[in-house]
Design a protein around this motif. Structure first.
Motif, short mmCIF file in Angstrom:
data_model
loop_
_atom_site.label_atom_id
_atom_site.label_comp_id
_atom_site.label_asym_id
_atom_site.label_seq_id
_atom_site.Cartn_x
_atom_site.Cartn_y
_atom_site.Cartn_z
N THR A 1 0.83 -1.20 0.00
CA THR A 1 0.00 0.00 0.00
C THR A 1 0.87 1.26 0.00
O THR A 1 1.71 1.43 0.88
CB THR A 1 -0.89 0.05 1.26
OG1 THR A 1 -1.70 -1.12 1.29
CG2 THR A 1 -1.80 1.27 1.23
N PRO A 2 0.67 2.14 -0.97
CA PRO A 2 1.51 3.34 -1.02
C PRO A 2 1.14 4.31 0.10
O PRO A 2 -0.03 4.49 0.40
CB PRO A 2 1.21 3.93 -2.40
CG PRO A 2 -0.15 3.42 -2.74
CD PRO A 2 -0.26 2.07 -2.09
N ARG A 3 2.15 4.92 0.68
CA ARG A 3 1.93 5.91 1.74
C ARG A 3 2.31 7.31 1.27
O ARG A 3 1.98 8.28 1.94
CB ARG A 3 2.73 5.54 2.98
CG ARG A 3 2.43 4.16 3.56
CD ARG A 3 1.05 4.05 4.15
NE ARG A 3 0.86 4.86 5.33
CZ ARG A 3 0.96 4.44 6.59
NH1 ARG A 3 1.23 3.19 6.82
NH2 ARG A 3 0.77 5.25 7.60
N ASP B 1 4.09 1.17 2.33
CA ASP B 1 4.19 0.65 3.69
C ASP B 1 5.18 -0.51 3.67
O ASP B 1 4.94 -1.50 2.98
CB ASP B 1 2.80 0.16 4.14
CG ASP B 1 2.79 -0.30 5.58
OD1 ASP B 1 3.76 -0.94 6.02
OD2 ASP B 1 1.80 -0.03 6.26
N GLN C 1 6.36 -2.41 6.31
CA GLN C 1 6.44 -3.26 7.51
C GLN C 1 6.73 -4.72 7.16
O GLN C 1 7.38 -5.42 7.92
CB GLN C 1 5.15 -3.15 8.34
CG GLN C 1 4.89 -1.75 8.91
CD GLN C 1 6.03 -1.24 9.78
OE1 GLN C 1 6.72 -2.01 10.42
NE2 GLN C 1 6.23 0.08 9.77
#
Lengths: 456, 456
Positions: free
Chosen positions: A357-359, A413, A415
């Motif tokens: 997911t792009p942040r 993201d 993580q």
């Protein structure tokens, strides 16, 4: 979670386009989320082709496949750019064990990329554990000579941004072997660069620099569980021995290619905007996250522009770079050709942090450049992008020089990134279709805005 | 991605705590990321216990396990709160096929939760496909009576927020069977509520409301690939038949429990702040995302407070609700006891959207309430939380009434949520340890801030 009826609505997420730019971003996102090709391209690259180490037959297949796919998009120009790349091969599967009182405990390792092989029989030696390169100096030749140096500083889980933890621990892999060699070490074992405790060794490049070839010592990564076991064992058995064996080697350089697709600018064809990722990958997984994702997202930028019938003012190029992982020869070659041809690059974007997911975007430039990109932040709010900060763009676009250029990196993201990075776990199933598509949509949107308004 | 040396740094991500609140959040995050218990609790709930449907033996095991774990934390009070819960069981594995010219094509289905069984031989009937409940009215009894209604409106991939897409499509599952029954349908098949095209049916509750028991028709979810096949087949063979068989049933209600752990407030013990998730899950996966994650995150809030020696001013309760999925009896019972005991709740938070990277909080209340929570947004910026918007809090905390209360929901990134939600794919391996821990840290941080400053 079953709630259906009373879900209140995020006001910010009800996207009602009002300005032409808002409408264009909405169109881009709509196409990206409902009519994309990125995921099926990635499926092919990952599952039909697989790992794409520079110089390998698979890398060549990936070059041919992506060129053929770009050819189908009706671009103005699709071509290959010659690049001589290093050709390192892993050889047979590595083996390693901890030997304590004649008992052999196997542990998972993999050779670091560009490492030399061990002697055919392997290396068996005592181990000296260190947390940093600096510690080598304190220990000195006396404690290191004839031993295997074991770099065991973990990536720091307390850091919220995994990229920071990678940066902090990465010197052990990149230059640990070179430095340990100077003190007479016979080999190097590096704790895998991941935030997890598991059984997968993570490879990645190591660089001997300008030390003589005779001093190139073999280097391998050990899984984090293996590192924990080795460290614990050393506490009770400081004279234990470690064995490892690997047959990797560097062959002659190979002719390879960057793959380039281009839509010629309608107003400023001489001003070039690049979007790219890298086609090569390490050899343990299938390279879906690193960097198949960035490759297919870059291709998707051009595809969506064509789908929407958008005619860019500037020349837009998707560049699928070869050899990011162990040489950056593709990035260097692209920049060299651009310079010798007097090309004028005004913008370059890279996606090389995984298809999550792009942040937002990391922006490489001065404060004014950062501000130029940040002015569009409100347009991205409905799409939940919020990080527009100074930062590294990408390894492949870094060499590009131009009188005035802004470079950015897609910032997803991350993580989960180091669960997969450079390991056998970097596989297609670890990529979520929507996350990948949202990244492509964010990239296309920013390319559109820069094309519309330039960087001045 | 190999870059190590020249990574520029996100300025915003270098966390240097200056105020006491900044320091406290840093301490909370440090503990959450380096010294957590949430992931191992979730491992036990998911892999040692497994699916926890209300009234099942596993639900009881989960109650006992989480109570025992809370008992170890040195809280002021740990207790069970009695709740009578519905006891629906799936029975034998369902079967279904599309029958075209005597050829039977099997498709994956699962009974919707709370559905009645088919007759023992199953149901074989013609199918009428609809996109909405409204369409039933247009078709009328004539076209529906004696047939199976097939609700096939997909979740809308164009919506950036998957929760919105779920809300938009969810009425088909929740009340489709009830409404179709009014027109004489003999059964209902609902397209699974997921954004993927795959072979996993997704269950979830359906509600017959107050229609007579004789009119309760069996209802099942079909995988999205199955739905696509059925829809395509209907176009060429409108008179095809669909067969399905399921033996689910509702047994007598069972005595069950909410699990509650409490730290008594040092200044305002009579003012209560709740943090919770739900212990029950559907029965197809192991309920790790829905809502094992919310359960262990809520437990972790108390654990981190104890670890840090933090003595809250208000009474802090972790409530592990039973029966969110098919009754909300736990939420209702908790609220009823609170009301009859004249308890004063000032704050309630729920985590029930999966254990993914947290993006912020949804705030249920008036504009002033939203502003009260939003004032802390800058404190969360270093941790990459950015969404502080009006929205639904959580199904379990919804029934709580108090003269003045703010309710919030943890808002994680939900792009992957519906890949797993209510399906066999809701398993422990789909939860990333750091993402789960970041959620717990965000929750603990907001609980701390509300405790410090109240909600006035």
């Amino acid at each position: 979670m079953r709630k259906l009826s009373l879900l209140l609505i995020f006001n910010s997420l009800l996207i009602t386009a009002q300005t032409p730019d808002e409408q264009k971003l909405k169109d881009i996102y709509d196409q990206s989320l409902t009519n994309s090709q990125s995921y099926s391209w990635l499926d092919h690259l990952s599952n039909k082709i697989g790992a794409r180490l520079s110089g390998s037959a698979n890398a060549q297949k990936a070059i041919e496949y992506t060129k053929a796919e770009l050819d189908k998009l009706g671009l103005d120009r699709v071509y290959l750019q010659e690049v001589m790349v290093p050709h390192w091969v892993r050889g047979e599967k590595e083996s390693a064990y901890i030997e304590i009182n004649k008992k052999k405990i196997p542990v998972p390792i993999c050779a670091l990329g560009m490492s030399v092989a061990t002697p055919e029989k392997g290396i068996l030696a005592e181990v000296v554990e260190v947390q940093s390169i600096k510690e080598l100096e304190i220990l000195g030749v006396e404690k290191i000579k004839g031993r295997i140096v074991f770099f065991n500083r973990p990536m720091n889980n307390a850091l919220v941004e995994p990229m920071e933890a990678y940066r902090d621990a990465g010197d052990q892999r990149g230059k640990g072997p070179r430095e340990a060699s100077k003190y007479g070490a016979v080999g190097v074992i590096v704790r895998s660069l991941t935030l997890r405790l598991d059984d997968f060794p993570h490879t990645g490049g190591t660089w001997y620099g300008d030390i003589p070839a005779a001093q190139h010592i073999p280097a391998a990564a050990i899984s984090t569980n293996g590192a924990a076991l080795l460290s614990k064992s050393l506490k009770t058995n400081p004279n234990l021995k470690f064995f490892f064996k690997q047959s990797c080697k560097k062959l002659d350089d190979v002719l390879s290619y960057n793959v380039i697709g281009e839509i010629t600018g309608s107003e400023h064809p001489e001003q070039i905007m690049v979007v790219g990722g890298h086609l090569d990958s390490w050899d343990l997984g299938d390279g879906a996250q690193d960097d198949g994702a960035g490759v297919v997202q870059s291709m998707e930028v051009l595809r969506i522009f064509k789908l929407l019938g958008y005619k860019p003012k500037h020349t837009i190029r998707a560049v699928l770079f070869i050899n990011e992982e162990n040489g950056v020869r593709g990035g260097d070659a692209y920049a060299a050709v651009a310079q010798s041809s007097n090309e004028n690059h005004i913008f370059a974007m890279e996606s090389d942090s995984g298809g999550f997911t792009p942040r937002g975007f990391t922006i490489e430039g001065d404060e004014a450049d950062v501000a130029r990109i940040q002015r569009w932040k409100p347009l991205f709010e409905p799409y939940m992008l919020h990080l527009f900060a100074k930062g590294h763009s990408g390894t492949d676009v870094e060499p590009i020089k131009s009188s005035k250029i802004i470079k950015v990196g897609l910032k997803p993201d991350t993580q989960r990134y180091f669960d997969h990075h450079h390991a056998a776990t970097d596989t297609f199933d670890a990529v979520n279709k929507r996350e990948l598509e949202l990244g492509a949509a964010a990239m296309t949107s920013l390319m559109y805005l820069v094309d519309q308004y330039g960087i001045d």
